[in-house]
Motif scaffolding. Structure first.
Motif, short mmCIF file in Angstrom:
data_model
loop_
_atom_site.label_atom_id
_atom_site.label_comp_id
_atom_site.label_asym_id
_atom_site.label_seq_id
_atom_site.Cartn_x
_atom_site.Cartn_y
_atom_site.Cartn_z
N ALA A 160 -1.31 -0.59 -7.46
CA ALA A 160 -1.57 -1.69 -6.52
C ALA A 160 -2.25 -1.20 -5.25
O ALA A 160 -2.08 -0.05 -4.83
CB ALA A 160 -0.26 -2.39 -6.17
N GLU A 161 -2.98 -2.08 -4.63
CA GLU A 161 -3.67 -1.77 -3.37
C GLU A 161 -2.68 -1.34 -2.28
O GLU A 161 -2.98 -0.44 -1.50
CB GLU A 161 -4.45 -3.01 -2.92
CG GLU A 161 -5.28 -2.79 -1.68
CD GLU A 161 -6.09 -4.02 -1.31
OE1 GLU A 161 -6.18 -4.30 -0.11
OE2 GLU A 161 -6.60 -4.69 -2.22
N ASP A 162 -1.52 -1.99 -2.22
CA ASP A 162 -0.52 -1.68 -1.20
C ASP A 162 0.52 -0.67 -1.68
O ASP A 162 1.58 -0.53 -1.08
CB ASP A 162 0.20 -2.96 -0.75
CG ASP A 162 -0.65 -3.79 0.19
OD1 ASP A 162 -1.53 -3.22 0.86
OD2 ASP A 162 -0.43 -5.01 0.25
N GLY A 163 0.20 0.07 -2.73
CA GLY A 163 1.15 1.02 -3.29
C GLY A 163 1.63 2.07 -2.31
O GLY A 163 2.82 2.40 -2.27
N ARG A 164 0.73 2.58 -1.51
CA ARG A 164 1.12 3.61 -0.54
C ARG A 164 2.07 3.03 0.50
O ARG A 164 3.06 3.66 0.88
CB ARG A 164 -0.12 4.20 0.12
CG ARG A 164 0.22 5.33 1.06
CD ARG A 164 -1.05 5.91 1.70
NE ARG A 164 -0.71 7.04 2.50
CZ ARG A 164 -0.85 8.30 2.14
NH1 ARG A 164 -1.36 8.59 0.98
NH2 ARG A 164 -0.49 9.27 2.95
N ARG A 165 1.78 1.82 0.99
CA ARG A 165 2.66 1.16 1.96
C ARG A 165 4.05 0.92 1.35
O ARG A 165 5.06 1.10 2.02
CB ARG A 165 2.07 -0.18 2.42
CG ARG A 165 0.98 -0.07 3.43
CD ARG A 165 0.47 -1.43 3.92
NE ARG A 165 1.56 -2.30 4.32
CZ ARG A 165 1.69 -3.57 3.91
NH1 ARG A 165 0.84 -4.12 3.09
NH2 ARG A 165 2.71 -4.29 4.32
N TRP A 166 4.08 0.52 0.08
CA TRP A 166 5.37 0.28 -0.59
C TRP A 166 6.17 1.58 -0.67
O TRP A 166 7.34 1.62 -0.30
CB TRP A 166 5.15 -0.31 -1.99
CG TRP A 166 6.42 -0.48 -2.73
CD1 TRP A 166 7.32 -1.49 -2.61
CD2 TRP A 166 6.96 0.41 -3.72
NE1 TRP A 166 8.39 -1.29 -3.46
CE2 TRP A 166 8.20 -0.13 -4.15
CE3 TRP A 166 6.53 1.60 -4.29
CZ2 TRP A 166 8.98 0.49 -5.11
CZ3 TRP A 166 7.32 2.21 -5.25
CH2 TRP A 166 8.53 1.65 -5.65
N ARG A 167 5.52 2.66 -1.12
CA ARG A 167 6.20 3.96 -1.22
C ARG A 167 6.70 4.43 0.14
O ARG A 167 7.81 4.93 0.26
CB ARG A 167 5.26 5.03 -1.78
CG ARG A 167 5.31 5.14 -3.24
CD ARG A 167 4.53 6.33 -3.74
NE ARG A 167 4.27 6.15 -5.12
CZ ARG A 167 5.18 6.29 -6.09
NH1 ARG A 167 6.39 6.66 -5.78
NH2 ARG A 167 4.89 6.07 -7.34
N ASP A 168 5.88 4.27 1.16
CA ASP A 168 6.30 4.65 2.51
C ASP A 168 7.51 3.84 2.97
O ASP A 168 8.41 4.38 3.61
CB ASP A 168 5.15 4.47 3.51
CG ASP A 168 4.05 5.51 3.33
OD1 ASP A 168 4.27 6.52 2.63
OD2 ASP A 168 2.95 5.29 3.89
N SER A 169 7.55 2.55 2.62
CA SER A 169 8.69 1.72 3.02
C SER A 169 9.97 2.15 2.29
O SER A 169 11.05 2.16 2.88
CB SER A 169 8.42 0.23 2.77
OG SER A 169 8.43 -0.08 1.39
N ILE A 170 9.84 2.57 1.04
CA ILE A 170 11.00 3.06 0.28
C ILE A 170 11.48 4.38 0.88
O ILE A 170 12.68 4.61 1.07
CB ILE A 170 10.67 3.22 -1.21
CG1 ILE A 170 10.27 1.88 -1.83
CG2 ILE A 170 11.85 3.86 -1.96
CD1 ILE A 170 11.36 0.83 -1.82
N ARG A 171 10.55 5.26 1.20
CA ARG A 171 10.91 6.55 1.81
C ARG A 171 11.56 6.36 3.17
O ARG A 171 12.50 7.06 3.52
CB ARG A 171 9.69 7.45 1.91
CG ARG A 171 9.24 7.96 0.56
CD ARG A 171 8.08 8.93 0.69
NE ARG A 171 7.65 9.36 -0.62
CZ ARG A 171 6.43 9.17 -1.11
NH1 ARG A 171 5.51 8.58 -0.38
NH2 ARG A 171 6.13 9.58 -2.32
N GLN A 172 11.06 5.40 3.94
CA GLN A 172 11.65 5.12 5.25
C GLN A 172 13.08 4.60 5.08
O GLN A 172 13.99 5.00 5.81
CB GLN A 172 10.79 4.11 6.01
CG GLN A 172 11.31 3.80 7.38
CD GLN A 172 10.41 2.82 8.12
OE1 GLN A 172 9.59 2.12 7.53
NE2 GLN A 172 10.56 2.77 9.42
N MET A 173 13.29 3.71 4.12
CA MET A 173 14.63 3.20 3.86
C MET A 173 15.55 4.35 3.44
O MET A 173 16.70 4.44 3.89
CB MET A 173 14.59 2.13 2.76
CG MET A 173 15.91 1.43 2.55
SD MET A 173 15.94 0.30 1.13
CE MET A 173 14.34 -0.47 1.14
#
Length: 145
Positions: free
Chosen positions: A114-127
């Motif tokens: 997905a286009e926002d895949g990096r943002r999603w991964r970063d949000s999971i890592r931040q959590m």
């Protein structure tokens, strides 16, 4: 509708999980959260996206109760209050999030495309960082997840 953004409750499966929590008696909500996390953390087979989406939502509820945690979306998260959760759930949530990000995870694969895949991964890592703020070591090298 499926998925409309990267937030932990911004997909149909997590919104349904929020409804399940709202329908559960207050004393059963923590058990429901624990069950979802145990199912995902203990999965050694291919992790289907709906299981991973529920685990991310459950982890977000725990992270929201931690210092530095983000509040859960008032639009898609549970309407009913989530009771104070046992501290041991933080470790279980970290294990579940690690499983969501690991190989053989449909959700990780889908977000990888997905286009926002990096943002999603970063949000999971931040959590994950909120749930376990201690620095991690790998091969003797100190790093933060």
């Amino acid at each position: 509708m499926g998925t409309w953004d990267i937030g932990p409750f911004e997909n149909d499966t997590a919104a349904d999980f929020a409804n399940d929590l709202d329908d559960a008696a207050e004393g059963e909500r923590g058990t429901l959260i624990r069950r979802v996390l145990m199912h995902t953390a203990g999965n050694r087979d291919y992790l289907e996206a709906p299981d991973a989406e529920e685990a991310v939502a459950a982890a977000a509820l725990i992270a929201a109760q931690c210092p530095g945690g983000e509040p859960v979306s008032p639009h898609y998260g549970p309407d009913e209050p989530v009771p104070s959760l046992p501290t041991d759930l933080s470790r279980l949530a970290v294990e579940a999030l690690d499983r969501v990000l690991a190989d053989e995870s449909e959700l990780s694969e889908l977000w990888g495309e997905a286009e926002d895949g990096r943002r999603w991964r970063d949000s999971i890592r931040q959590m994950r960082q909120v749930l376990d703020p201690t620095p991690q070591t790998h091969g003797g090298v100190l790093f933060e997840v």
